[in-house]
Write a protein that holds these residues in place. Structure first.
Motif, PDB file in Angstrom:
ATOM      1  N   THR A 106       0.796  -1.231   0.000  1.00 16.02           N
ATOM      2  CA  THR A 106       0.000   0.000   0.000  1.00 16.02           C
ATOM      3  C   THR A 106       0.829   1.281   0.000  1.00 16.02           C
ATOM      4  OG1 THR A 106      -0.200  -0.316   2.391  1.00 16.02           O
ATOM      5  CG2 THR A 106      -2.032  -1.066   1.035  1.00 16.02           C
ATOM      6  N   ASP A 108       1.642   4.642  -1.303  1.00 18.00           N
ATOM      7  CA  ASP A 108       0.776   5.463  -2.142  1.00 18.00           C
ATOM      8  C   ASP A 108       1.024   6.963  -2.034  1.00 18.00           C
ATOM      9  OD1 ASP A 108      -0.247   5.982   0.355  1.00 18.00           O
ATOM     10  OD2 ASP A 108      -2.337   5.552  -0.175  1.00 18.00           O
ATOM     11  N   GLN A 132       0.058   0.991  -4.375  1.00 18.00           N
ATOM     12  CA  GLN A 132      -1.401   0.901  -4.539  1.00 18.00           C
ATOM     13  C   GLN A 132      -1.871   2.016  -5.456  1.00 18.00           C
ATOM     14  OE1 GLN A 132      -3.751   1.017  -0.914  1.00 18.00           O
ATOM     15  NE2 GLN A 132      -5.683   0.947  -2.047  1.00 18.00           N
ATOM     16  N   VAL A 133      -2.632   1.637  -6.478  1.00 17.99           N
ATOM     17  CA  VAL A 133      -3.174   2.617  -7.426  1.00 17.99           C
ATOM     18  C   VAL A 133      -4.688   2.695  -7.217  1.00 17.99           C
ATOM     19  CG1 VAL A 133      -3.392   3.268  -9.856  1.00 17.99           C
ATOM     20  CG2 VAL A 133      -1.328   2.051  -9.078  1.00 17.99           C
ATOM     21  N   ASN A 134      -5.169   3.907  -7.055  1.00 19.14           N
ATOM     22  CA  ASN A 134      -6.610   4.154  -6.865  1.00 19.14           C
ATOM     23  C   ASN A 134      -7.246   4.232  -8.250  1.00 19.14           C
ATOM     24  OD1 ASN A 134      -9.135   4.953  -5.999  1.00 19.14           O
ATOM     25  ND2 ASN A 134      -8.452   6.836  -4.984  1.00 19.14           N
ATOM     26  N   THR A 135      -7.393   3.062  -8.870  1.00 15.66           N
ATOM     27  CA  THR A 135      -7.797   3.015 -10.274  1.00 15.66           C
ATOM     28  C   THR A 135      -9.161   3.649 -10.519  1.00 15.66           C
ATOM     29  OG1 THR A 135      -8.697   0.807  -9.921  1.00 15.66           O
ATOM     30  CG2 THR A 135      -6.447   0.926 -10.805  1.00 15.66           C
ATOM     31  N   LYS A 141     -10.822   6.526  -1.021  1.00 15.67           N
ATOM     32  CA  LYS A 141      -9.965   5.338  -1.075  1.00 15.67           C
ATOM     33  C   LYS A 141      -8.493   5.710  -1.194  1.00 15.67           C
ATOM     34  CE  LYS A 141     -11.799   1.437  -2.624  1.00 15.67           C
ATOM     35  NZ  LYS A 141     -12.468   0.662  -3.676  1.00 15.67           N
ATOM     36  N   GLY A 143      -4.452   5.096  -2.290  1.00 20.93           N
ATOM     37  CA  GLY A 143      -3.850   4.755  -3.575  1.00 20.93           C
ATOM     38  C   GLY A 143      -3.463   5.994  -4.365  1.00 20.93           C
ATOM     39  N   ALA A 149       0.686   7.741 -11.203  1.00 22.07           N
ATOM     40  CA  ALA A 149       1.361   6.500 -10.813  1.00 22.07           C
ATOM     41  C   ALA A 149       2.773   6.411 -11.391  1.00 22.07           C
ATOM     42  CB  ALA A 149       0.536   5.287 -11.248  1.00 22.07           C
ATOM     43  N   CYS A 169      -4.490  -2.916  -6.586  1.00 16.93           N
ATOM     44  CA  CYS A 169      -5.674  -2.065  -6.673  1.00 16.93           C
ATOM     45  C   CYS A 169      -6.874  -2.743  -6.023  1.00 16.93           C
ATOM     46  CB  CYS A 169      -6.000  -1.674  -8.116  1.00 16.93           C
ATOM     47  SG  CYS A 169      -6.775  -2.979  -9.098  1.00 16.93           S
TER      48      CYS A 169
END
Ligand SMILES: *Cc1c(COP(=O)(O)O)cnc(C)c1O
Length: 235
Positions: A106, A108, A132-135, A141, A143, A149, A169
């Motif tokens: 995680t 981020d 962690q990517v907050n897609t 959330k 990320g 990124a 993700c």
């Protein structure tokens, strides 16, 4: 009186492993290329012991403090146990997290990455690091936003000297997850990153089709959690 019978953890694990093998086979991949991370948050050491007895060795927790109450003893008894942090990490818990976890999924933000880099200089430990990517770009959330990124990963690598092993993700609950899995896979491809942590109880077979190397499965193994602990939150 307990309302539900205890979950058959060994049976559940066998079923999840079977589904992983099927999904991998259907995608032309080897089952051994997919690591099952058994998410044990809210479940006690007795439940984890059942999973260990069934051969499970990789576990995930989303809170540092909760993991500290359960895992030091289990890790002392099982030297090959690997523990992944899958929940948000506060900078004041980085020291404890580096000491206990074998993977931190995680990373981020810059300040967190800087704190991790400092701690790696102090401790002999080398946990695998995932960004962690907050897609879904959800405000609540954790990320890195997808548009940031690449710059974040490059900063981790070049300025801080951190090896980035993977990306992680958690797709928005109401979205088609495949869009998010494909986005994560694309960022990993651009950056030459090998590991993809994606897929949970409801969608791990789909994630494997999109290249997941790590699936994080809780409910399908340990049964339902108390409703008070929402997915993906915590310290
Ligand atoms: C709780 C959690 C999981 C597991 O979710 P299930 O739906 O119970 O399989 C996976 N990933 C993260 C980040 C979680 O917090």
């Amino acid at each position: 009186m307990s309302a539900e019978p205890p979950p058959d953890i060994a049976g559940n694990l066998a079923a999840v492993r079977r589904r992983i093998a099927e999904a991998a086979g259907a995608a032309g991949r080897a089952a051994a290329d997919v690591t099952l991370v058994a998410v044990s948050k809210t479940h006690d050491s007795a439940a984890i012991a059942h999973a260990l007895a069934a051969g499970q060795r990789v576990f995930g927790e989303n809170r540092v403090q909760e993991a500290q109450t359960k895992y030091p003893e289990l890790k002392a008894r099982h030297r090959d146990l690997a523990l992944h942090l899958i929940g948000p990490l506060q900078t004041n818990k980085v020291k404890d997290a580096v000491a206990l976890f074998d993977a931190i999924e995680t990373l981020d933000r810059q300040r967190l990455a800087e704190a991790v880099a400092r701690e790696l200089e102090r401790q002999e430990r080398r946990p695998a690091l995932f960004v962690q990517v907050n897609t879904g770009e959800e405000p609540q959330k954790a990320g890195v936003p997808p548009g940031e990124a690449d710059a974040f990963i490059e900063d981790c690598r070049t300025r801080l000297g951190l090896g980035i092993a993977g990306l992680m993700c958690i797709p928005p609950v109401d979205d088609e997850p495949s869009l998010h899995f494909a986005l994560l896979r694309e960022i990993a491809r651009r950056q030459g990153i090998a590991a993809l942590s994606m897929g949970m109880s409801g969608d791990f077979a789909l994630a494997i089709r999109f290249g997941a190397t790590h699936v994080r499965v809780g409910t399908a193994i340990f049964g339902p959690r108390p409703a008070a602990v929402p997915n993906g939150r915590g310290a």
